[in-house]
Design an enzyme around this catalytic site. Structure first.
Site, PDB file in Angstrom:
ATOM      1  CD  GLU A  42      -2.636   1.085   2.734  1.00 55.83           C
ATOM      2  OE1 GLU A  42      -2.251   0.350   3.681  1.00 55.83           O
ATOM      3  OE2 GLU A  42      -3.664   1.789   2.793  1.00 55.83           O
ATOM      4  CE  LYS A 111      -7.359   1.511   3.521  1.00 60.04           C
ATOM      5  NZ  LYS A 111      -6.127   1.857   4.246  1.00 60.04           N
ATOM      6  CB  CYS A 145      -4.524  -1.793   4.524  1.00 61.01           C
ATOM      7  SG  CYS A 145      -3.431  -1.999   5.946  1.00 61.01           S
TER       8      CYS A 145
HETATM    9  N1  LIG Z   1      -3.280   1.077   6.447  1.00 63.73           N
HETATM   10  C1  LIG Z   1      -4.308   0.525   7.061  1.00 63.73           C
HETATM   11  O1  LIG Z   1      -5.430   0.509   6.573  1.00 63.73           O
HETATM   12  C2  LIG Z   1      -3.994  -0.093   8.405  1.00 63.73           C
HETATM   13  C3  LIG Z   1      -5.115  -0.936   8.943  1.00 63.73           C
HETATM   14  C4  LIG Z   1      -4.811  -1.434  10.327  1.00 63.73           C
HETATM   15  O2  LIG Z   1      -3.733  -1.229  10.843  1.00 63.73           O
HETATM   16  C5  LIG Z   1      -5.835  -2.188  11.054  1.00 63.73           C
HETATM   17  O3  LIG Z   1      -5.552  -2.554  12.215  1.00 63.73           O
HETATM   18  O4  LIG Z   1      -6.948  -2.415  10.535  1.00 63.73           O
END
Ligand SMILES: NC(=O)CCC(=O)C(=O)O
Length: 263
Positions: A42, A111, A145
C-alpha cells in the site's frame, strides 16, 4: 501461477527513491527466472505522508501507471502494483493499480474503508466501487489493508465471482496478530487464495510488521515473510479453489434470505 511479493521499506514522501528501489527489485526477480505476477504494498511511492499529498499525489495515477506498464511489457509480467496517492477531481484517494503483462491497466480501485487511526478520513475520499478484475484469466478481487476487517466486503467480491483475493497493506507490527488471523479467516470462509503484501520499516507514527502472506483456500499458509525487506515467492494452483468449494459447498449452503437485520 508463480508469484513474487515485494515486501519493502518505504522512503517517506520520496516517490523517485521508491521507484528506483522497485525497478531494481523487479530486475532481480526476473533475473532469477520467470514469474507470472509481481505485487507491491500500500502507498509504496510515498508512505503515509498525508499532509504532503497536495505536492506528491499523482494525477490519475499517471506516473505509476507509466512506470509499471513499462516494466510489465519489458518483462512480460502482471502487476498488482500496490496502491498510490492519487489525485482525481480535486480529491485524494488511496488507489490500487493493476496492470497486465501487455502494460494495460486492468483496474484502479479506490480504498473503500478509510482507517481513522492513521488519519485517512482527514485527508482522503472514500472509494465507491468494488475491486473486481480479471488477471491471468482469473476473476480476482483487490482490496487495501483495513478493508480486510469487513468480511461482507470481501464476500461481496466472492459472490461476484472472485477466486483470488489480493491485499496490499501498510499494517503496523502492533496488530500483526490481527493481520494474520484476518487473512487466514478470509481465506477459509471464502475458500479463496489470499495473497497479501505488507511493508516493513517505520515512519514517525508506526512500525510496520511485514509478514506478507500467501494463504490457500483451506486456510493453510503457503508462504510467509518475516519482518525484513524481502521478496516472498509462492506458487499457487487455482484448481485447489474448485476442489475446496466442492468438498465443503458453503456457497450452495448459504441462507441469504436469513441474513438481514432485525427491524
Ligand atoms: N493502512 C491501514 O489501513 C492499516 C489498517 C490497520 O492497521 C488495522 O488494524 O486495521
Amino acid at each position: 501461477m508463480k508469484l513474487a511479493l515485494i515486501q519493502m521499506d518505504i522512503a517517506f514522501g520520496l516517490p523517485e527513491v521508491n521507484r528506483a528501489y522497485v525497478k531494481n527489485q523487479v530486475e532481480k526477480i526476473v533475473a532469477q527466472g520467470q514469474v507470472d505476477l509481481i505485487m507491491l504494498p500500500e502507498l509504496w511511492t510515498t508512505g503515509y505522508d498525508l499532509t504532503r499529498f497536495n505536492e506528491i499525489a499523482e494525477d490519475n495515477g499517471q506516473d505509476t501507471i507509466t512506470f509499471i506498464a513499462d516494466l510489465a511489457r519489458k518483462h512480460q509480467v502482471h502487476f498488482v502494483a500496490g496502491s498510490i496517492a492519487n489525485r482525481k477531481h480535486d480529491k485524494f484517494y488511496n488507489t490500487l493499480i493493476v496492470i497486465n503483462s501487455n502494460g494495460e491497466v486492468e483496474k484502479q480501485y479506490d480504498k473503500a474503508h478509510l482507517f481513522r487511526l492513521m488519519d485517512e478520513d482527514k485527508y482522503l475520499a472514500e472509494g465507491e466501487d468494488q475491486g473486481l478484475f480479471i488477471l491471468n484469466n482469473y476473476v480476482s478481487a483487490g482490496v487495501i489493508c483495513y478493508d480486510i476487517r469487513f468480511p461482507e466486503w470481501i464476500r461481496t467480491h466472492m459472490l461476484n465471482g472472485a477466486k483470488l483475493l489480493y491485499v496490499v497493506a501498510e499494517w503496523p507490527k502492533a496488530r500483526i496478530d490481527h493481520w494474520r488471523t484476518l487473512l487466514i479467516s478470509r481465506a477459509i470462509e471464502n475458500q479463496c487464495y489470499v495473497i497479501a503484501c505488507n511493508r516493513v520499516g517505520e515512519d514517525a507514527n508506526n512500525r510496520f510488521g511485514g509478514h506478507s502472506l500467501v494463504v490457500d483456500p483451506w486456510g493453510k499458509v503457503v508462504a510467509e515473510a518475516a519482518e525484513e525487506p524481502t521478496t516472498l515467492y509462492a506458487e499457487i494452483d487455482m484448481l485447489e479453489v474448485d476442489r475446496i468449494r466442492k468438498t465443503i459447498p458453503v456457497y450452495q449452503d448459504r441462507r441469504a434470505n436469513l441474513y438481514r437485520l432485525q427491524k
